[in-house]
Design an enzyme around this catalytic site. Sequence first.
Site, PDB file in Angstrom:
ATOM      1  NE  ARG A  62      -1.641  53.342  57.840  1.00 54.02           N
ATOM      2  CZ  ARG A  62      -0.635  53.941  56.928  1.00 54.02           C
ATOM      3  NH1 ARG A  62       0.394  53.944  57.463  1.00 54.02           N
ATOM      4  NH2 ARG A  62      -0.933  54.130  55.637  1.00 54.02           N
ATOM      5  CE  LYS A  82       5.067  57.207  52.502  1.00 56.23           C
ATOM      6  NZ  LYS A  82       4.360  56.414  52.808  1.00 56.23           N
ATOM      7  N   GLY A 111      -2.235  57.333  55.556  1.00 55.77           N
ATOM      8  CA  GLY A 111      -2.032  57.734  57.092  1.00 55.77           C
ATOM      9  C   GLY A 111      -2.383  59.210  57.364  1.00 55.77           C
ATOM     10  N   GLY A 118      -0.764  54.674  49.540  1.00 54.93           N
ATOM     11  CA  GLY A 118      -0.204  54.309  48.253  1.00 54.93           C
ATOM     12  C   GLY A 118      -0.741  52.739  47.822  1.00 54.93           C
TER      13      GLY A 118
HETATM   14  C1  3PG Z   1       1.879  54.133  54.108  1.00 53.88           C
HETATM   15  O1  3PG Z   1       2.228  54.786  55.185  1.00 53.88           O
HETATM   16  O2  3PG Z   1       1.449  54.195  53.140  1.00 53.88           O
HETATM   17  C2  3PG Z   1       2.300  52.597  54.371  1.00 53.88           C
HETATM   18  O3  3PG Z   1       2.769  52.330  55.729  1.00 53.88           O
HETATM   19  C3  3PG Z   1       3.376  52.196  53.232  1.00 53.88           C
HETATM   20  O4  3PG Z   1       4.656  53.039  53.829  1.00 53.88           O
HETATM   21  P1  3PG Z   1       5.893  53.117  52.743  1.00 53.88           P
HETATM   22  O5  3PG Z   1       5.222  54.010  51.563  1.00 53.88           O
HETATM   23  O6  3PG Z   1       6.774  53.722  53.228  1.00 53.88           O
HETATM   24  O7  3PG Z   1       6.056  51.795  52.121  1.00 53.88           O
HETATM   25 MG    MG Z   2       1.802  57.252  55.243  1.00 48.27          MG
END
Ligand code: 3PG
Ligand code: MG
Length: 391
Positions: free
Chosen positions: A38, A195, A345, A368
């Site tokens: 990144r 997530k 990432g 995301g």
């Molecule tokens: C990611 O790693 O997807 C982005 O940097 C966003 O991070 P977050 O899901 O903590 O908002």
């Molecule tokens: Mg991430």
Amino acid sequence: MEMQIPLMQNLDLQGLRTMIRLDLNVPIEKGLITSEERIHAALPTIEIALSKGAKVILLSHLGRPDPEALDGSFSLEPVARKLEELIGKPVCFLTDWIEGIPDITDELILCENTRYLKGEKTNNESLSKQIANLCDVYVMDAFGASHRQHASTFGAMQYAEQACIGPLLCREIEHLTKALSKPEKPLVAIIGGAKISSKIGVIESLSKTCDHIIVGGGIANTFLLAGGKETGKSLIEPEMVELATRILNLNDVNVSMPIDVTVAKEFSNEAIAETKSIEEVENDDVILDIGPETSIIYQDIINGAKTIIWNGPVGVFEFDQFSNGTRSLAKAVEQNSGFKIVGGGDTVAIVEKYNIANSISYISTGGGAFLEFVKNGTLPSVEALKSRNKV
Ligand code: 3PG
Ligand code: MG
């Protein structure tokens, strides 16, 4: 793109305090950056701004710190040092910046983690105005965070004197629009990672266009629990189980779930791995990877795909004993000759770790955000830039 939003490249930035919101949210372990992707992706934007004579102020978040309990392990300081090395120019790292940024001309400025600020994640109006007042031009270029309606990604742009879109965000949207406009079938999506709430919603809309959706990680655990399976102490977001149940009950959903898993009694790189059929999982097990039979089924699905969308690992690939599932999918994706888009990432880290970058058609910096774009065809930050510029 039908982008009536001003482009940073087209603006005269000479002498202007140019605040660029980037996504420098890189993985850091014990103070060391483990994937620089990144940062590399952000370099052209910084270089263009510098070449235009801008006074460059960089903003980013890192991880998900609690602003009530400042934890130094989320500091952007290692990123400042890495940027300095890569750009070959001093980087002034500011820990206290929200009350005012000094007028520095010969150095780049990187501000400390935006998520250390109370009000960042709630898009607090006065914080947004405070951020906006620190610049003459606000540049939104954090593709990876463009799905977040936070003060630094969404609020500030509405109050800044001028607001524009940066080259990385612009390029991502152009490429993804093109790649997703008429995908060749069969279309397979691989959705994994931790997530859950950020990603589970996309499954419903993906199921309208995808022939198969392969799930792993926390997403798979949540679906397994929704399907009445024992998931022990695995990563789950309990409030997402209801949505997962609803998705599983939709008629046209084609979600492939693990039939066997690799578990341990704890989340640790020293944990002893054990492979079990899904029926054998016990209430003190932690699911940390898909099992070998599931890998074979998933590989078969991948082999038949003409288009692949991949976000998120299917196991804790950072720990050797739980990396087999993710590695086997990486190999299958590498061998597939179709059109392949990966994003996020961790997923970019997988691509690096298993050395498959050359076989991937498009690598996105967003995870995301990438999924949200797949789902909605646009992103909140882009919409806010459009309405702010009244187009
Ligand atoms: C990611 O790693 O997807 C982005 O940097 C966003 O991070 P977050 O899901 O903590 O908002
Ligand atoms: Mg991430």
